[in-house]
Design an enzyme around this catalytic site. Structure first.
Site, PDB file in Angstrom:
ATOM      1  N   LEU A 186       5.227  26.066 -24.255  1.00 43.69           N
ATOM      2  CA  LEU A 186       5.537  25.522 -25.689  1.00 43.69           C
ATOM      3  C   LEU A 186       5.738  23.977 -26.056  1.00 43.69           C
ATOM      4  O   LEU A 186       6.269  23.157 -25.540  1.00 43.69           O
ATOM      5  CB  LEU A 186       6.226  26.603 -26.039  1.00 43.69           C
ATOM      6  N   ASN A 216       0.134  18.258 -19.306  1.00 46.64           N
ATOM      7  CA  ASN A 216       0.752  17.924 -19.813  1.00 46.64           C
ATOM      8  C   ASN A 216      -0.117  16.151 -19.903  1.00 46.64           C
ATOM      9  O   ASN A 216      -0.062  15.871 -20.170  1.00 46.64           O
ATOM     10  CB  ASN A 216       2.362  17.621 -20.166  1.00 46.64           C
ATOM     11  N   ALA A 230      -2.629   7.412 -32.798  1.00 47.07           N
ATOM     12  CA  ALA A 230      -2.340   6.301 -32.493  1.00 47.07           C
ATOM     13  C   ALA A 230      -0.772   5.669 -33.126  1.00 47.07           C
ATOM     14  O   ALA A 230      -0.640   6.886 -33.969  1.00 47.07           O
ATOM     15  CB  ALA A 230      -3.490   5.118 -32.660  1.00 47.07           C
ATOM     16  N   GLY A 231       0.469   4.816 -32.561  1.00 46.27           N
ATOM     17  CA  GLY A 231       1.032   4.897 -33.023  1.00 46.27           C
ATOM     18  C   GLY A 231       1.802   3.871 -31.888  1.00 46.27           C
ATOM     19  O   GLY A 231       1.286   3.704 -31.113  1.00 46.27           O
ATOM     20  N   CYS A 234       9.644  16.128 -22.334  1.00 45.26           N
ATOM     21  CA  CYS A 234       8.417  16.354 -20.791  1.00 45.26           C
ATOM     22  C   CYS A 234       7.509  15.718 -20.659  1.00 45.26           C
ATOM     23  O   CYS A 234       7.690  16.025 -19.505  1.00 45.26           O
ATOM     24  CB  CYS A 234       7.862  18.201 -22.328  1.00 45.26           C
ATOM     25  N   ARG A 281      15.530  12.728 -26.896  1.00 47.86           N
ATOM     26  CA  ARG A 281      15.116  12.184 -25.622  1.00 47.86           C
ATOM     27  C   ARG A 281      14.322  11.606 -25.383  1.00 47.86           C
ATOM     28  O   ARG A 281      12.741  12.158 -26.068  1.00 47.86           O
ATOM     29  CB  ARG A 281      15.480  13.799 -24.504  1.00 47.86           C
TER      30      ARG A 281
END
Ligand code: UDX
Length: 445
Positions: free
Chosen positions: A150, A223, A267-268, A275, A342
């Site tokens: 999630l 991930n 992009a950025g 995570c 975070r």
């Protein structure tokens, strides 16, 4: 459910909403007291509503007595944190601690399911630890891995409408038990709180049974691949700037190829959150430990860190000296629709601005109080226009809709100088220039 952090609370709430009886526990007594008083310690769309309804229906309860929670469940989900150590390796001490608690408290056989993101082979270690710690009681444990995919901000929707449910098991009975737990979701027989029961027809979730090692690897591999995609888009953006092309045009066309797909090519300022950065580090570390050099992932990590440097190059080029300048920072959360800061790129931006002596006026719909605790020197405004008042520049760090929909004509009148440096490519460069702004973004002219 052991651990009432992000994953634990969302999993507990959703499983209760789907009809199960859930007992939650956490080492943080204050958190349990808050939950018992009806509070919700994190901001997540729909979560408060389903926790309230599950509580009223008596399907969810919270206790600081971990042994009581352990004895209550046949299946125990471990949802504790696995933060990164200095060297990037995942710190599994919380999992080990929980294994001891489970082994000592359990009086009947349990299926122990790791939901925390952990490196491959943790399940095997967990099984050994449970066996070692339960020598006195002789209770039998089975271990399973059930990684959670999630996303913060859409966590409840993702839980109820997953693409796949992965269960890594050692035997058929564990797979059958997990299939039963997820049956309401697989059969869509729950009342969906996100769509109020009228879910759009979509493909059904696949229930995949694998080995424990594979399940653990699937989470890290997924991930890390997404992180890789983002860094790839950021290198393309860099190229676009140097060559004179438009990254949005390039990634849009790339994404139309179903083999590539259009998501995670924005992009950025790069990826943040609890995570991606830590999972990438942990995966590199795991690969290294078994003799595989994951160079491609190391490069993705390096590119991500450079995004902030590239952003500051733009800021410095436009603003020149930062000392004494008033700078509006739009967005603090690591992404939109969450209060989570975070590893948020915005935090690094605020930190560097303050270090250089700029006056920071920040705005975010949800993440102000958490950021204020870290950087009390900055000024904070819930209203973005207040943050922009008298600003020499606006730096856009998070893709919240309120920022996407800002009235820049109005903002321009409030600002001391019409200068926007956009770390999330939220606006049309042409439109911003028409409004009289100096406007800089990533990978666009
Ligand atoms: C991620 C995974 O998506 C999820 O499956 C897993 O369970 C947990 O980790 P999350 O951390 O909630 O979820 O955030 P995500 O939406 O994936 O975004 C991560 C970061 O990447 C954010 O900082 C976001 O702004 C950034 N991002 C995302 C980009 O910079 N570009 C993109 O194209 C997409």
């Amino acid at each position: 459910m052991i651990g009432c952090g992000y994953v634990g609370l969302v999993t507990g709430a959703c499983l209760a909403e789907a009809g199960h009886e859930v007992v939650c526990t956490d080492i943080d007594r204050e958190r349990i007291a808050k939950l018992n008083a009806g509070g919700v310690p994190i901001y997540e769309h729909h979560l408060e509503g389903i926790l309230t309804s599950a509580r009223k229906a008596g399907r969810i309860s919270y206790t600081a007595d971990t042994a009581e929670a352990i004895r209550a469940g046949d299946a125990i989900f471990i949802c504790v944190g696995t933060p990164p150590k200095e060297n990037g390796e995942a710190d599994l001490s919380a999992i080990d601690h929980v294994a001891r608690q489970i082994a000592e408290a359990a009086r009947s056989p349990k299926l122990v399911i790791e939901k925390s993101t952990v490196p491959a082979r943790t399940g095997i270690q967990l099984g050994r630890a449970l066996a070692a710690y339960s020598r006195e009681t002789n209770v039998r444990f089975r271990v399973a891995s059930n990684p959670e995919f999630l996303r913060e901000g859409t966590a409840v929707e993702d839980f109820f409408h997953p693409d796949r449910i992965v269960v890594g098991v050692e035997d058929e009975s564990s797979a059958a038990e997990l299939r039963e737990i997820y049956r309401p979701i697989l059969e869509r027989s729950f009342h969906c709180p996100v769509h109020n029961g009228a879910c759009p027809a979509g493909h059904k979730a696949e229930f995949l049974v694998t080995t424990i090692n594979s399940a653990e690897l699937i989470k890290h591999a997924s991930n890390s691949f997404l992180a890789l995609k983002i860094s790839y888009a950021n290198v393309i953006a860099d190229l676009c700037e140097r060559i004179g092309a438009d990254v949005e045009e390039v990634t849009h066309a790339m994404g139309l190829d179903p083999r590539i797909g259009g998501q995670f090519l924005r992009a950025g300022l790069g990826f943040g959150g609890f995570c991606f950065p830590k999972d990438v580090q942990a995966f590199i570390h795991l690969a290294g430990a078994v003799g595989v050099d994951f160079d491609i992932l190391k490069a993705a990590d390096r590119v991500n860190k450079q995004c902030i440097d590239r952003f500051f190059e733009k800021v410095r080029k436009a603003l020149w000296v930062l000392k004494g300048k008033q700078v509006a920072v739009l967005g603090l959360a690591f992404k939109a629709n969450t209060d989570d800061i975070r590893f948020a790129p915005a935090l690094e931006v605020v930190k560097r601005l303050l270090e250089e002596g700029a006056h920071v006026h920040a705005s975010d719909p949800e993440a102000i109080s958490r950021t204020k605790a870290l950087y009390p020197q900055a000024a904070y405004h819930r209203d973005a226009y207040e943050a922009l008042r008298s600003a020499d520049a606006a730096l856009v760090c998070t893709e919240w809709d309120v920022f996407r929909n800002l009235d820049w004509e109005r903002a321009g009148k409030l600002m001391a100088r019409r200068l926007v440096i956009d770390g999330r490519n939220l606006y049309s460069p042409q439109r911003m220039r028409e409004l009289g702004f100096e406007y800089y973004s990533f990978g666009r002219e």
